[in-house]
Scaffold this motif. Structure first.
Motif, PDB file in Angstrom:
ATOM      1  N   ALA A  79       0.872  -1.188   0.000  1.00  0.00           N
ATOM      2  CA  ALA A  79       0.000   0.000   0.000  1.00  0.00           C
ATOM      3  C   ALA A  79       0.904   1.231   0.000  1.00  0.00           C
ATOM      4  O   ALA A  79       1.099   1.900   1.015  1.00  0.00           O
ATOM      5  N   ASN A  82      -0.185   4.709   1.423  1.00  0.00           N
ATOM      6  CA  ASN A  82      -0.466   4.830   2.846  1.00  0.00           C
ATOM      7  C   ASN A  82       0.668   5.561   3.573  1.00  0.00           C
ATOM      8  O   ASN A  82       1.825   5.149   3.511  1.00  0.00           O
ATOM      9  N   CYS A  88      -3.465  10.548   2.249  1.00  0.00           N
ATOM     10  CA  CYS A  88      -3.447   9.338   3.067  1.00  0.00           C
ATOM     11  C   CYS A  88      -2.800   9.568   4.436  1.00  0.00           C
ATOM     12  O   CYS A  88      -2.386   8.626   5.109  1.00  0.00           O
ATOM     13  N   ASP A  95     -10.420   5.156   0.876  1.00  0.00           N
ATOM     14  CA  ASP A  95     -10.213   3.707   0.924  1.00  0.00           C
ATOM     15  C   ASP A  95      -9.014   3.248   0.094  1.00  0.00           C
ATOM     16  O   ASP A  95      -8.385   2.228   0.399  1.00  0.00           O
ATOM     17  N   CYS A  97      -6.140   4.355  -0.109  1.00  0.00           N
ATOM     18  CA  CYS A  97      -4.842   4.520   0.549  1.00  0.00           C
ATOM     19  C   CYS A  97      -4.242   3.195   1.007  1.00  0.00           C
ATOM     20  O   CYS A  97      -3.016   3.023   1.015  1.00  0.00           O
ATOM     21  N   ARG A  98      -5.075   2.258   1.399  1.00  0.00           N
ATOM     22  CA  ARG A  98      -4.583   0.998   1.954  1.00  0.00           C
ATOM     23  C   ARG A  98      -4.662  -0.165   0.963  1.00  0.00           C
ATOM     24  O   ARG A  98      -4.518  -1.319   1.353  1.00  0.00           O
ATOM     25  N   GLN A  99      -4.896   0.152  -0.295  1.00  0.00           N
ATOM     26  CA  GLN A  99      -4.915  -0.888  -1.326  1.00  0.00           C
ATOM     27  C   GLN A  99      -3.494  -1.114  -1.855  1.00  0.00           C
ATOM     28  O   GLN A  99      -2.761  -0.176  -2.149  1.00  0.00           O
ATOM     29  N   LYS A 100      -3.122  -2.380  -1.996  1.00  0.00           N
ATOM     30  CA  LYS A 100      -1.781  -2.724  -2.478  1.00  0.00           C
ATOM     31  C   LYS A 100      -1.721  -2.684  -4.008  1.00  0.00           C
ATOM     32  O   LYS A 100      -2.665  -3.059  -4.687  1.00  0.00           O
ATOM     33  N   SER A 140      -5.810  -6.678  -5.005  1.00  0.00           N
ATOM     34  CA  SER A 140      -6.522  -5.514  -4.477  1.00  0.00           C
ATOM     35  C   SER A 140      -7.485  -4.951  -5.512  1.00  0.00           C
ATOM     36  O   SER A 140      -7.441  -5.319  -6.694  1.00  0.00           O
TER      37      SER A 140
END
Length: 338
Positions: A79, A82, A88, A95, A97-100, A140
């Protein structure tokens, strides 16, 4: 349960060593480390770049703000945004921000969700090509990008150009059999779209047939791994793609073909005998179709050198009349990608 791991060479190499039987190989086993399986993406679309290097990569965002990311940005599934992207760092971070995600080679990515060109490093090149990124290869969901047009199923992508200004005149018949030139967008067939909806004379009005709202696009018949073969277009019968007839597919757009059987009566797949099949010609006088011994398909699918893998399968007798679909009487086939 412990997370699955894969044995990888130090430096980010992707080859795994299953067993080290030779003494010389066992002596070198100390340079091996364990890394989580999937850290470098789906094997069908692996991450690219140098991992585990120190330093910074400066990224210019859309508002011209420069942000320092780790030097190995995009080299593995992480991510990355992040705590780095300004959006972020807030309590109400979005949402995405934390997706790889990671950077990938667009020419070595065979996933249903296509990668997108990287805006973080717009001038960067990988093997002479722009750098792309993918959330899908990291398992993701891309909540960051704007929606992009669908360009067909992996293994049978749409061809042509998207967002091309202008029109193309196509001669079509209305419900009364009267032919006239109809203007379609110049980008027709370049992406999955219901191109006929509201444009084809039969697709105007409330009682339009159901094929009007089905999505389709043009495809390369030699690079299409779908079970249902593409068909030679009747809209642009003299058009060519790399010297071959122009083919269309509803199936690559996950739509059902209600059109071909009834309205494209001269489609190769609709010809039930060898004589009917070989009687169809292009304007240049060459055959439009070819007979497999059991069914009629587009000439290129059976005979063209660029379809070599498919040609081998056709001539081996792998196609059988039992595989004809009820709708288009076409032999279901599986193309082998080179």
């Amino acid at each position: 349960m412990k997370a699955a791991t894969a044995t990888l060479l130090v430096g980010g190499a992707s080859a795994a060593v299953a067993k080290l039987r030779h003494p010389a190989l066992r002596a070198k086993s100390a340079v091996l480390v364990e890394r989580p399986l999937g850290l470098y993406g789906d094997m069908r679309c692996p991450c690219i770049g140098f991992d585990s290097v120190d330093g910074d990569t400066l990224v210019t965002l859309s508002n011209t703000t420069q942000v320092a990311f780790p030097a190995d940005l995009g080299a593995r599934c992480e991510a990355w945004d992040n705590k780095h992207h300004p959006d972020c760092k807030e309590d109400d971070e979005p949402d995405w921000c934390r997706q790889k995600w990671c950077y990938v080679d667009s020419c070595n990515c065979d996933l249903p969700v296509m990668p997108k060109m990287a805006s973080y490093v717009p001038d960067a090149l990988f093997q002479g090509k722009p750098v792309f990124f993918s959330y899908a290869t990291c398992g993701s969901k891309d909540l960051w990008s704007d929606a992009v047009p669908k360009v067909g199923t992996a293994g049978c992508r749409c061809i042509g150009f998207d967002n091309i200004p202008g029109t193309i005149d196509i001669k079509l018949e209305d419900r009364n059999g009267k032919a006239s030139a109809v203007s379609y967008p110049a980008e027709i067939g370049g992406t999955c779209n219901a191109w006929d909806d509201g444009v084809h004379p039969m697709c105007r009005g409330e009682d339009a047939p159901k094929w009007c709202k089905q999505r389709w696009c043009y495809v390369d018949p030699c690079s299409c791994s779908l079970d249902t073969p593409p068909k030679v277009t009747m809209y642009l019968p003299d058009a060519a793609f790399t010297g071959m007839s122009l083919y269309y597919s509803y199936e690559t757009c996950e739509s059902k073909d209600y059109f071909t059987e009834k309205f494209n009566t001269e489609a190769c797949v609709n010809q039930e005998t060898e004589n009917q099949c070989l009687s169809l010609k292009r304007k240049t006088g060459v055959n439009k179709c070819a007979w497999t011994g059991k069914a009629c398909l587009g000439w290129e699918i059976v005979e063209h050198p660029l379809c070599e893998k498919l040609v081998e399968k056709v001539h081996s007798g792998a196609y059988d009349s039992r595989h004809l679909t009820a709708m288009v009487l076409a032999v279901v086939f599986g193309l082998l990608r080179a």
